[in-house]
Design a protein around this motif. Structure first.
Motif, PDB file in Angstrom:
ATOM      1  N   VAL A  14       0.867  -1.168   0.000  1.00  0.00           N
ATOM      2  CA  VAL A  14       0.000   0.000   0.000  1.00  0.00           C
ATOM      3  C   VAL A  14       0.907   1.223   0.000  1.00  0.00           C
ATOM      4  CG1 VAL A  14      -0.245  -0.012   2.527  1.00  0.00           C
ATOM      5  CG2 VAL A  14      -1.882   1.248   1.114  1.00  0.00           C
ATOM      6  N   ARG A  15       0.718   2.065  -0.988  1.00  0.00           N
ATOM      7  CA  ARG A  15       1.476   3.309  -1.113  1.00  0.00           C
ATOM      8  C   ARG A  15       0.593   4.458  -0.650  1.00  0.00           C
ATOM      9  NH1 ARG A  15       2.930  -0.107  -5.326  1.00  0.00           N
ATOM     10  NH2 ARG A  15       5.124  -0.053  -5.994  1.00  0.00           N
ATOM     11  N   ILE A  16       1.113   5.296   0.222  1.00  0.00           N
ATOM     12  CA  ILE A  16       0.377   6.449   0.734  1.00  0.00           C
ATOM     13  C   ILE A  16       1.009   7.705   0.161  1.00  0.00           C
ATOM     14  CG2 ILE A  16      -0.452   7.664   2.762  1.00  0.00           C
ATOM     15  CD1 ILE A  16      -1.497   4.827   2.585  1.00  0.00           C
ATOM     16  N   SER A  17       0.188   8.503  -0.522  1.00  0.00           N
ATOM     17  CA  SER A  17       0.690   9.674  -1.245  1.00  0.00           C
ATOM     18  C   SER A  17      -0.053  10.921  -0.807  1.00  0.00           C
ATOM     19  CB  SER A  17       0.489   9.462  -2.758  1.00  0.00           C
ATOM     20  OG  SER A  17       0.518  10.680  -3.450  1.00  0.00           O
ATOM     21  N   SER A  18       0.689  12.009  -0.663  1.00  0.00           N
ATOM     22  CA  SER A  18       0.078  13.295  -0.377  1.00  0.00           C
ATOM     23  C   SER A  18       1.044  14.387  -0.788  1.00  0.00           C
ATOM     24  CB  SER A  18      -0.256  13.437   1.115  1.00  0.00           C
ATOM     25  OG  SER A  18      -0.977  14.633   1.355  1.00  0.00           O
ATOM     26  N   ALA A  19       0.520  15.514  -1.277  1.00  0.00           N
ATOM     27  CA  ALA A  19       1.358  16.584  -1.796  1.00  0.00           C
ATOM     28  C   ALA A  19       1.679  17.620  -0.727  1.00  0.00           C
ATOM     29  CB  ALA A  19       0.655  17.271  -2.970  1.00  0.00           C
ATOM     30  N   ALA A  20       2.731  18.393  -1.025  1.00  0.00           N
ATOM     31  CA  ALA A  20       3.136  19.585  -0.264  1.00  0.00           C
ATOM     32  C   ALA A  20       3.708  19.261   1.109  1.00  0.00           C
ATOM     33  CB  ALA A  20       1.996  20.573  -0.136  1.00  0.00           C
ATOM     34  N   THR A  21       3.079  18.368   1.866  1.00  0.00           N
ATOM     35  CA  THR A  21       3.619  17.956   3.160  1.00  0.00           C
ATOM     36  C   THR A  21       3.645  16.434   3.187  1.00  0.00           C
ATOM     37  OG1 THR A  21       1.408  17.952   4.145  1.00  0.00           O
ATOM     38  CG2 THR A  21       2.685  19.981   4.328  1.00  0.00           C
ATOM     39  N   PRO A  22       4.417  15.858   4.081  1.00  0.00           N
ATOM     40  CA  PRO A  22       4.402  14.396   4.152  1.00  0.00           C
ATOM     41  C   PRO A  22       2.984  13.885   4.384  1.00  0.00           C
ATOM     42  CG  PRO A  22       6.218  15.274   5.428  1.00  0.00           C
ATOM     43  CD  PRO A  22       5.387  16.451   5.002  1.00  0.00           C
ATOM     44  N   ALA A  23       2.702  12.692   3.899  1.00  0.00           N
ATOM     45  CA  ALA A  23       1.368  12.116   4.055  1.00  0.00           C
ATOM     46  C   ALA A  23       0.967  12.175   5.518  1.00  0.00           C
ATOM     47  CB  ALA A  23       1.365  10.685   3.554  1.00  0.00           C
ATOM     48  N   PRO A  24      -0.319  12.406   5.775  1.00  0.00           N
ATOM     49  CA  PRO A  24      -0.759  12.522   7.174  1.00  0.00           C
ATOM     50  C   PRO A  24      -0.233  11.364   8.023  1.00  0.00           C
ATOM     51  CG  PRO A  24      -2.557  13.052   5.678  1.00  0.00           C
ATOM     52  CD  PRO A  24      -1.413  12.580   4.824  1.00  0.00           C
ATOM     53  N   GLU A  25       0.409  11.737   9.102  1.00  0.00           N
ATOM     54  CA  GLU A  25       1.041  10.729   9.948  1.00  0.00           C
ATOM     55  C   GLU A  25       0.021   9.729  10.469  1.00  0.00           C
ATOM     56  OE1 GLU A  25       4.248  10.055  10.695  1.00  0.00           O
ATOM     57  OE2 GLU A  25       4.720  11.520   9.156  1.00  0.00           O
ATOM     58  N   ALA A  26      -1.199  10.190  10.728  1.00  0.00           N
ATOM     59  CA  ALA A  26      -2.210   9.274  11.260  1.00  0.00           C
ATOM     60  C   ALA A  26      -2.512   8.153  10.279  1.00  0.00           C
ATOM     61  CB  ALA A  26      -3.488  10.045  11.591  1.00  0.00           C
ATOM     62  N   VAL A  27      -2.603   8.483   8.984  1.00  0.00           N
ATOM     63  CA  VAL A  27      -2.887   7.474   7.968  1.00  0.00           C
ATOM     64  C   VAL A  27      -1.723   6.493   7.868  1.00  0.00           C
ATOM     65  CG1 VAL A  27      -3.275   7.082   5.500  1.00  0.00           C
ATOM     66  CG2 VAL A  27      -4.431   8.973   6.648  1.00  0.00           C
ATOM     67  N   LEU A  28      -0.509   7.015   7.814  1.00  0.00           N
ATOM     68  CA  LEU A  28       0.670   6.154   7.728  1.00  0.00           C
ATOM     69  C   LEU A  28       0.820   5.288   8.979  1.00  0.00           C
ATOM     70  CD1 LEU A  28       3.356   8.470   6.135  1.00  0.00           C
ATOM     71  CD2 LEU A  28       2.651   6.238   5.261  1.00  0.00           C
ATOM     72  N   ASP A  29       0.615   5.889  10.143  1.00  0.00           N
ATOM     73  CA  ASP A  29       0.784   5.140  11.386  1.00  0.00           C
ATOM     74  C   ASP A  29      -0.196   3.981  11.470  1.00  0.00           C
ATOM     75  OD1 ASP A  29       2.836   6.768  12.157  1.00  0.00           O
ATOM     76  OD2 ASP A  29       1.623   8.010  13.501  1.00  0.00           O
ATOM     77  N   VAL A  30      -1.458   4.231  11.105  1.00  0.00           N
ATOM     78  CA  VAL A  30      -2.456   3.163  11.159  1.00  0.00           C
ATOM     79  C   VAL A  30      -2.109   2.057  10.171  1.00  0.00           C
ATOM     80  CG1 VAL A  30      -4.861   2.603  10.609  1.00  0.00           C
ATOM     81  CG2 VAL A  30      -4.338   4.584  12.032  1.00  0.00           C
ATOM     82  N   ALA A  31      -1.680   2.454   8.957  1.00  0.00           N
ATOM     83  CA  ALA A  31      -1.320   1.456   7.950  1.00  0.00           C
ATOM     84  C   ALA A  31      -0.173   0.581   8.455  1.00  0.00           C
ATOM     85  CB  ALA A  31      -0.934   2.139   6.646  1.00  0.00           C
ATOM     86  N   ARG A  32       0.835   1.189   9.071  1.00  0.00           N
ATOM     87  CA  ARG A  32       1.988   0.429   9.547  1.00  0.00           C
ATOM     88  C   ARG A  32       1.636  -0.446  10.757  1.00  0.00           C
ATOM     89  NH1 ARG A  32       5.317   5.687   8.276  1.00  0.00           N
ATOM     90  NH2 ARG A  32       6.368   5.059   6.348  1.00  0.00           N
ATOM     91  N   GLU A  33       0.778   0.080  11.618  1.00  0.00           N
ATOM     92  CA  GLU A  33       0.371  -0.705  12.787  1.00  0.00           C
ATOM     93  C   GLU A  33      -0.461  -1.914  12.385  1.00  0.00           C
ATOM     94  OE1 GLU A  33      -1.728   2.134  15.057  1.00  0.00           O
ATOM     95  OE2 GLU A  33       0.067   3.264  15.669  1.00  0.00           O
TER      96      GLU A  33
END
Length: 536
Positions: A14-33
């Motif tokens: 699963v690739r998480i993408s977002s522009a201008a700032t790093p992808a929302p940490e909450a989305v990434l954290d949940v995906a990794r957990e």
């Protein structure tokens, strides 16, 4: 930002993408957990901000695009992948493909299907600073390590690749000619990557730097090799924190993981102002000058550039094309004298902007397929802040076609709806020119002031088109930089296409209804005099 591992060749992913700032940490954290066997990778933007945060899931030759995901959404996606299934329900698009594609699988419809993806091919697919992902595409190393300096120079000269963007030292001209000048000038050359673009509608360069910084640095290293110099300076505006972080990490990854490349990459920031992106003012900023003024030419930067050194200054867009010309020569095949592709950001009266890539023998009209218009189309401003106004967007994005139509080539296409007043639009751009010019030359300093005054006189009943056109000619011929030379273009092209609107304003009437509404709003919001009993 966490150290990134490669995305390609890993499944499920699963690739998480977002522009201008790093992808929302909450989305990434949940995906990794949530993930156990699923690879979770943060990638760069794809050029469609309304999709962000974008989750792209890949398993067993199927990729699904899920837009505007929340933490709970991504948890369900990862759970499905963990169960050995591809989460296609509710996806924006689903693509079947070979097991391990090296570039973003493209849907059959929607913004990602518009135009071509050559420079943008890997945006949103590779981990931005993963050399492993880069090498996967070519089963080799960087293009600069597989192509000799003379070979690269000869191939690019033969192709006739032209510079892209207002801050490029070869804007709309063959880059090989600039390199020849740099080679022949006395002194040690340097390559400057000019990524300082403060126009809020211009997302092309930042998109490349945030998504595929290794591609940009690879193109820069090709130029450095051709000029026999290890020195590369990447110049950004001070608000480009994500781009800076990824460029620095990409440079470190190349230095650490790639043999045969000996580069000295420095990253510097300049003011977040429009004029700071003009190529000679970019050099002034890099040299530490507080007051940025355009340099008189000749000599140009190719002869006397950064700290007096012969300088090849190119935008990320140009360098991405340099890499593409060597890695994918078929992308350069065209009957146009401007080979390759052009990146375009579509903005203005749209529900959400988008960045697309079109072949130079294509049509600007195609770019509008990537956005949803807001209101009925009236005209477009093509080329950025000082672009040209046109009713007809059936124009190819090549430099020659745009220039012959008196349009700009900076890669921004603003859609203007029928609520737009062309007199007010021209006035706003003239005011920007008046306030934003560097003040170095009389045509830029006084010409922009006179232009704004002439436009204001229209509201007082005096429309002197001949005087405006003569002033514009003087500014084009006499200004020492692109800023002053193009500052009058929104006004002159608006007059050419909407002369009746200018005439109507001398009679106190705005055909679009904008000016009357604006005046009424100002009257309603104007503070009352002490003791006044007038209604607001």
């Amino acid at each position: 930002m966490r150290e990134q591992r490669g995305a390609i060749g890993q499944s499920p992913t699963v690739r998480i993408s977002s522009a201008a700032t790093p992808a929302p940490e909450a989305v990434l954290d949940v995906a990794r957990e949530t993930a156990t066997d699923t690879h979770v990778v943060e990638v760069g933007p794809v050029g469609v901000p309304r999709f962000d945060p974008l989750a792209v899931t890949t398993a067993d030759g199927t990729t699904a695009f899920h837009t505007a995901v929340s933490p709970s959404d991504v948890r369900l996606l990862v759970d499905t992948l963990e169960e050995g299934e591809s989460p296609t329900d509710g996806a924006h698009a689903v693509v079947s493909h070979d097991p391990e594609p090296a570039t973003l699988p493209r849907p059959d419809s929607g913004p990602l299907a518009v135009g071509e993806r050559v420079a943008l091919a890997r945006c949103g697919w590779v981990a931005p600073v993963s050399v492993t992902d880069y090498e996967y595409e070519f089963s080799a190393e960087l293009v600069t390590t597989t192509t000799g300096s003379d070979e690269a120079f000869d191939r690019l000269a033969e192709v006739g690749l032209r510079g892209r963007g207002r801050g490029d030292g070869s804007t709309d001209d063959p880059v090989a000619e600039t390199w020849t000048t740099v080679r022949e000038a006395p002194g040690d050359p340097v390559v400057v990557v000019n990524g300082n673009e403060a126009d809020e509608n211009a997302r092309m360069d930042s998109l490349l730097l945030e998504s595929v910084p290794i591609d940009v640095l690879d193109g820069a290293s090709v130029v450095a090799s051709a000029l026999e110099t290890p020195d590369i300076v990447v110049y950004l505006d001070e608000s480009d924190t994500l781009a800076r972080e990824r460029v620095e990490q990409a440079a470190g990854a190349i230095d650490r993981d790639v043999d045969g490349v000996d580069l000295n990459v420095q990253v510097a920031s300049g003011p977040d102002t429009y004029r700071a992106g003009e190529m000679t003012m970019a050099l002034e900023s890099l040299e530490g000058n507080d007051r940025l003024e355009a340099r008189r030419r000749p000599p140009g930067p190719a002869e006397y550039g950064l700290f007096g050194r012969p300088t090849a200054i190119h935008t990320p867009r140009t360098l991405a094309q340099v890499r593409a010309a060597l890695a994918s020569p078929e992308a350069m095949e065209t009957d146009e004298t401007d080979p390759g592709t052009r990146l375009l950001s579509v903005a203005g009266d749209v529900e959400s902007p988008a960045t697309v890539e079109l072949p130079t023998d294509g049509s600007l009209k195609t770019a509008f397929d990537a956005v949803v218009g807001d209101g009925q189309f009236k005209a477009a401003c093509v080329g950025g802040v000082f672009g040209g106004i046109t009713r007809d967007i059936r124009v190819s994005p090549s430099a020659g076609a745009l220039r012959s139509s008196n349009l700009g080539t900076n890669g921004i296409v603003e859609r203007l709806n029928d609520d737009r007043c062309m007199v007010a639009f021209a006035g706003k751009r003239a005011k920007f020119a008046r306030e934003g010019n560097c003040g170095r030359c009389v045509p830029g300093r006084e010409g922009t002031k006179q232009l704004l005054e002439l436009l204001r006189e229209i509201y007082d009943g005096d429309y002197n088109r001949g005087m405006i056109e003569e002033l514009a000619r003087v500014m084009r011929r006499s200004s020492i930089c692109d800023f002053g030379q193009t500052a009058s273009r929104p006004t002159t092209t608006a007059m050419s296409n909407f002369d009746s609107e200018f005439t109507a304003h001398t009679e106190g009437y705005c055909p679009a209804g904008f000016c009357e509404e604006q005046a009424a709003t100002e009257r309603r919001t104007e503070p009352r005099r002490p003791g006044s009993t007038a209604h607001e």
